[in-house]
Design a protein around this motif. Structure first.
Motif, PDB file in Angstrom:
ATOM      1  N   MET A 180     119.510  65.534   6.383  1.00 33.40           N
ATOM      2  CA  MET A 180     120.600  66.077   7.186  1.00 33.40           C
ATOM      3  C   MET A 180     120.959  67.484   6.723  1.00 33.40           C
ATOM      4  SD  MET A 180     121.387  64.188   9.687  1.00 33.40           S
ATOM      5  CE  MET A 180     122.859  65.116  10.146  1.00 33.40           C
ATOM      6  N   ALA A 181     120.903  67.737   5.420  1.00 34.09           N
ATOM      7  CA  ALA A 181     121.153  69.079   4.905  1.00 34.09           C
ATOM      8  C   ALA A 181     120.076  70.052   5.393  1.00 34.09           C
ATOM      9  CB  ALA A 181     121.204  69.062   3.379  1.00 34.09           C
ATOM     10  N   ALA A 182     118.820  69.599   5.437  1.00 39.71           N
ATOM     11  CA  ALA A 182     117.730  70.437   5.945  1.00 39.71           C
ATOM     12  C   ALA A 182     117.951  70.758   7.422  1.00 39.71           C
ATOM     13  CB  ALA A 182     116.390  69.737   5.744  1.00 39.71           C
ATOM     14  N   PHE A 183     118.387  69.761   8.186  1.00 34.36           N
ATOM     15  CA  PHE A 183     118.693  69.990   9.599  1.00 34.36           C
ATOM     16  C   PHE A 183     119.771  71.061   9.748  1.00 34.36           C
ATOM     17  CE2 PHE A 183     121.799  68.998  12.954  1.00 34.36           C
ATOM     18  CZ  PHE A 183     121.028  69.251  14.087  1.00 34.36           C
ATOM     19  N   GLY A 184     120.823  70.967   8.937  1.00 33.40           N
ATOM     20  CA  GLY A 184     121.894  71.959   9.001  1.00 33.40           C
ATOM     21  C   GLY A 184     121.410  73.354   8.667  1.00 33.40           C
ATOM     22  N   ALA A 185     120.534  73.466   7.667  1.00 32.58           N
ATOM     23  CA  ALA A 185     120.009  74.778   7.272  1.00 32.58           C
ATOM     24  C   ALA A 185     119.127  75.375   8.365  1.00 32.58           C
ATOM     25  CB  ALA A 185     119.231  74.655   5.963  1.00 32.58           C
ATOM     26  N   PHE A 186     118.281  74.557   8.979  1.00 34.30           N
ATOM     27  CA  PHE A 186     117.454  75.056  10.083  1.00 34.30           C
ATOM     28  C   PHE A 186     118.322  75.453  11.280  1.00 34.30           C
ATOM     29  CE2 PHE A 186     113.621  73.225   8.062  1.00 34.30           C
ATOM     30  CZ  PHE A 186     112.750  74.282   8.289  1.00 34.30           C
ATOM     31  N   PHE A 187     119.421  74.737  11.499  1.00 42.73           N
ATOM     32  CA  PHE A 187     120.331  75.065  12.592  1.00 42.73           C
ATOM     33  C   PHE A 187     120.910  76.468  12.389  1.00 42.73           C
ATOM     34  CE2 PHE A 187     124.502  75.219  14.553  1.00 42.73           C
ATOM     35  CZ  PHE A 187     124.277  74.687  15.817  1.00 42.73           C
ATOM     36  N   VAL A 188     121.383  76.743  11.165  1.00 41.46           N
ATOM     37  CA  VAL A 188     121.963  78.056  10.874  1.00 41.46           C
ATOM     38  C   VAL A 188     120.891  79.151  10.955  1.00 41.46           C
ATOM     39  CG1 VAL A 188     123.115  79.445   9.111  1.00 41.46           C
ATOM     40  CG2 VAL A 188     123.795  77.063   9.459  1.00 41.46           C
ATOM     41  N   ALA A 189     119.703  78.880  10.400  1.00 44.98           N
ATOM     42  CA  ALA A 189     118.623  79.871  10.439  1.00 44.98           C
ATOM     43  C   ALA A 189     118.217  80.174  11.879  1.00 44.98           C
ATOM     44  CB  ALA A 189     117.423  79.367   9.640  1.00 44.98           C
ATOM     45  N   ARG A 190     118.139  79.141  12.697  1.00 47.20           N
ATOM     46  CA  ARG A 190     117.786  79.339  14.113  1.00 47.20           C
ATOM     47  C   ARG A 190     118.860  80.147  14.830  1.00 47.20           C
ATOM     48  NH1 ARG A 190     117.843  80.399  18.600  1.00 47.20           N
ATOM     49  NH2 ARG A 190     116.895  79.403  20.424  1.00 47.20           N
ATOM     50  N   LEU A 191     120.113  79.894  14.533  1.00 49.93           N
ATOM     51  CA  LEU A 191     121.218  80.588  15.180  1.00 49.93           C
ATOM     52  C   LEU A 191     121.235  82.075  14.805  1.00 49.93           C
ATOM     53  CD1 LEU A 191     123.760  79.997  16.967  1.00 49.93           C
ATOM     54  CD2 LEU A 191     125.039  79.775  14.828  1.00 49.93           C
ATOM     55  N   VAL A 192     121.025  82.371  13.526  1.00 47.49           N
ATOM     56  CA  VAL A 192     121.087  83.754  13.063  1.00 47.49           C
ATOM     57  C   VAL A 192     119.844  84.545  13.460  1.00 47.49           C
ATOM     58  CG1 VAL A 192     121.176  85.215  11.004  1.00 47.49           C
ATOM     59  CG2 VAL A 192     122.612  83.165  11.146  1.00 47.49           C
ATOM     60  N   ALA A 193     118.670  83.965  13.240  1.00 51.44           N
ATOM     61  CA  ALA A 193     117.427  84.696  13.496  1.00 51.44           C
ATOM     62  C   ALA A 193     117.043  84.713  14.964  1.00 51.44           C
ATOM     63  CB  ALA A 193     116.288  84.088  12.672  1.00 51.44           C
ATOM     64  N   GLY A 194     117.356  83.636  15.683  1.00 55.35           N
ATOM     65  CA  GLY A 194     116.922  83.514  17.070  1.00 55.35           C
ATOM     66  C   GLY A 194     117.980  83.788  18.108  1.00 55.35           C
ATOM     67  N   GLY A 195     119.228  83.962  17.685  1.00 55.99           N
ATOM     68  CA  GLY A 195     120.285  84.230  18.639  1.00 55.99           C
ATOM     69  C   GLY A 195     120.942  82.951  19.143  1.00 55.99           C
ATOM     70  N   ARG A 196     122.009  83.124  19.884  1.00 57.88           N
ATOM     71  CA  ARG A 196     122.819  81.989  20.328  1.00 57.88           C
ATOM     72  C   ARG A 196     122.345  81.381  21.647  1.00 57.88           C
ATOM     73  NH1 ARG A 196     129.075  83.758  18.866  1.00 57.88           N
ATOM     74  NH2 ARG A 196     128.704  84.148  16.633  1.00 57.88           N
ATOM     75  N   ASP A 197     121.386  82.021  22.283  1.00 62.57           N
ATOM     76  CA  ASP A 197     120.850  81.476  23.530  1.00 62.57           C
ATOM     77  C   ASP A 197     119.803  80.426  23.176  1.00 62.57           C
ATOM     78  OD1 ASP A 197     119.910  80.849  25.997  1.00 62.57           O
ATOM     79  OD2 ASP A 197     119.350  82.907  26.579  1.00 62.57           O
ATOM     80  N   TRP A 198     120.162  79.152  23.298  1.00 56.56           N
ATOM     81  CA  TRP A 198     119.267  78.078  22.876  1.00 56.56           C
ATOM     82  C   TRP A 198     118.108  77.870  23.841  1.00 56.56           C
ATOM     83  CZ3 TRP A 198     119.603  76.293  18.085  1.00 56.56           C
ATOM     84  CH2 TRP A 198     120.793  76.547  17.401  1.00 56.56           C
ATOM     85  N   ARG A 199     118.146  78.602  24.965  1.00 55.08           N
ATOM     86  CA  ARG A 199     117.003  78.557  25.879  1.00 55.08           C
ATOM     87  C   ARG A 199     115.869  79.455  25.419  1.00 55.08           C
ATOM     88  NH1 ARG A 199     120.272  80.192  31.154  1.00 55.08           N
ATOM     89  NH2 ARG A 199     121.034  81.635  29.563  1.00 55.08           N
ATOM     90  N   THR A 200     116.156  80.342  24.447  1.00 58.04           N
ATOM     91  CA  THR A 200     115.139  81.228  23.910  1.00 58.04           C
ATOM     92  C   THR A 200     114.135  80.429  23.095  1.00 58.04           C
ATOM     93  OG1 THR A 200     116.696  83.064  23.792  1.00 58.04           O
ATOM     94  CG2 THR A 200     114.703  83.241  22.455  1.00 58.04           C
ATOM     95  N   VAL A 201     112.860  80.678  23.320  1.00 59.23           N
ATOM     96  CA  VAL A 201     111.808  80.015  22.547  1.00 59.23           C
ATOM     97  C   VAL A 201     111.734  80.700  21.187  1.00 59.23           C
ATOM     98  CG1 VAL A 201     109.350  79.504  22.409  1.00 59.23           C
ATOM     99  CG2 VAL A 201     110.523  79.382  24.607  1.00 59.23           C
TER     100      VAL A 201
END
Length: 429
Positions: A407-428
């Motif tokens: 669950m901690a790994a999931f949280g870390a990937f969530f933050v990394a995805r949000l910061v590096a990939g932006g807030r548009d979750w439709r972005t690949v």
């Protein structure tokens, strides 16, 4: 230098609409420069596959080896002490990335192949704790690093659009090795003895290592500036630092079920032969679990798929493993489904790192990230063993610990995805 967080957000406005790869600062060369297929590129994937049979195959056999030595040669030692043997192997597995950048692939593959065959032969003669520690933990671990890192990094030289798929196909070798090696120990050791069963494993490592020496090669020129050191300054890049943290946590979590599923089954009264067979079943699930997420990730995003798989692994640990008790069907079901969903932790973490760095720095950046993550692999298995020991041999605390780590790994990937990939979750991404 890699792009800063602000540069990366700007670059998201210049995505290729077909493949959603950044056209700006991340790639070392234009997308069309990658072969992304063809005879030479797929032969490199085959070479990487051969290199991962001994390196990842042995790693995926640690559950059987740990259960075997706990019941036989090292039965007087607690789980905490035995866990260090196998965690040290995982610790050394990821340290050769910077060396790959600066030298030809065979500079690592040849000594790695010789070293791992020597280590496995030595393992067949081991009787004392220090012998297992030196032969498997140290020598086999260092040698496996010389095979695993070039295998992962070389694929990044030949593939861009299909990088996750190619990496996933190569990583299926770890699952196949994790099926074949436990079955050899399970069915041949009672007939020809443990020593000769292990030597057959060494012979397989020799053949696949030889093929890796022939087939695996780089495409990009050597980066002599890389040297043989890790690049801690790269952690100033927020995207890369967050991705490294996420990889650290996933590596911390993933090896705990691999190492203890067979021991758990034996503790619950499952026959030892059936318990050893669980590792083969787990790795049977891991084969499609490494290839299929790569295919999906190339189309829907590496980080997006990692979020799904890490959350699903945590769910199955809490919902199925924690409640399985002494039910052999439930334990078996968990082994298979966890094998499938955990496969992405091996096949997609390298391409997640590649997503946030330049291709010519891929070996060094992946080596740096995995060198840091190796400390997670180093302490995860012994800590889990210490929890078992503290609970008087019960595994409930270990299972909760593994689920919380996921669950901690999931949280870390969530933050990394949000910061590096932006807030548009439709972005690949």
């Amino acid at each position: 230098m890699p792009p800063t967080a602000s540069e990366n957000v700007t670059a998201l406005n210049h995505l290729d609409p077909q493949n959603h790869h950044e056209l700006g600062p991340l790639p070392a060369c234009n997308e069309e420069d990658y072969p992304d297929g063809g005879r030479e590129a797929w032969l490199v994937v085959l070479g990487a596959w051969c290199a991962m049979i001994p390196s990842m195959g042995l790693l995926n056999t640690v559950g059987v080896l740990q259960a075997w030595v706990s019941q036989n040669q090292l039965k007087e030692y607690p789980e905490f002490d035995i866990g260090w043997i196998f965690s040290v192997y995982a610790f050394f597995l990821y340290i050769a990335g910077p060396i790959f950048d600066a030298h030809d692939a065979r500079f690592l593959i040849v000594p790695g192949s010789i070293g791992i065959v020597t280590a496995v032969i030595c393992l067949s003669f081991c009787e004392e704790y220090y012998q297992f520690f030196l032969a498997f933990g140290v020598l086999a671990g260092l040698s496996a690093s010389c095979l695993f890192t070039p295998a992962i990094s070389a694929i990044g030289h030949w593939f861009d659009k299909n990088r996750a798929l190619a990496t996933g196909i190569a990583c299926t070798a770890g699952g196949i090795g994790g099926i074949v090696f436990p079955l050899i120990i399970l069915y041949l050791a009672p007939i020809i003895g443990y020593g000769w069963a292990i030597r057959i494993v060494a012979f397989i490592c020799a053949v696949t290592g030889f093929l890796a020496c022939i087939l695996l090669r780089k495409r990009l020129p050597h980066n002599k500036k890389a040297g043989a050191s890790i690049d801690l300054k790269a952690l100033k890049d927020v995207n890369y630092a967050l991705t490294t943290l996420a990889v650290w946590l996933i590596e911390f979590a993933v090896f705990i079920p691999y190492a203890y599923i067979s021991s758990y089954a034996i503790h619950q009264g499952v026959l030892p032969q059936h318990a050893y067979r669980l590792m083969a079943l787990l790795n049977t699930g891991a084969i499609p679990g490494r290839a299929l997420p790569g295919y999906v990730a190339d189309r829907f995003g590496y980080f997006n798929v990692m979020l799904i798989t890490s959350f699903t692994c945590a769910t199955f640990i809490f919902a199925l493993w924690l409640t399985s008790g002494s039910s052999e069907p439930a334990i078996t079901a968990f082994a298979v489904v966890f094998g499938f969903w955990s496969g992405a932790a091996i096949s997609l973490t390298p391409v997640c790192i590649g997503q946030v760095c330049k291709t010519e720095d891929y070996g060094k950046r992946s080596g740096t990230a995995f060198s840091i993550s190796s400390f997670g692999a180093l302490v995860g298995i012994p800590i889990a063993g210490a929890i078992v020991q503290a609970q008087g041999g019960e595994y409930e605390g270990l299972i909760i610990f593994a689920g919380a780590a996921y669950m901690a790994a999931f949280g870390a990937f969530f933050v990394a995805r949000l910061v590096a990939g932006g807030r548009d979750w439709r972005t690949v991404f």
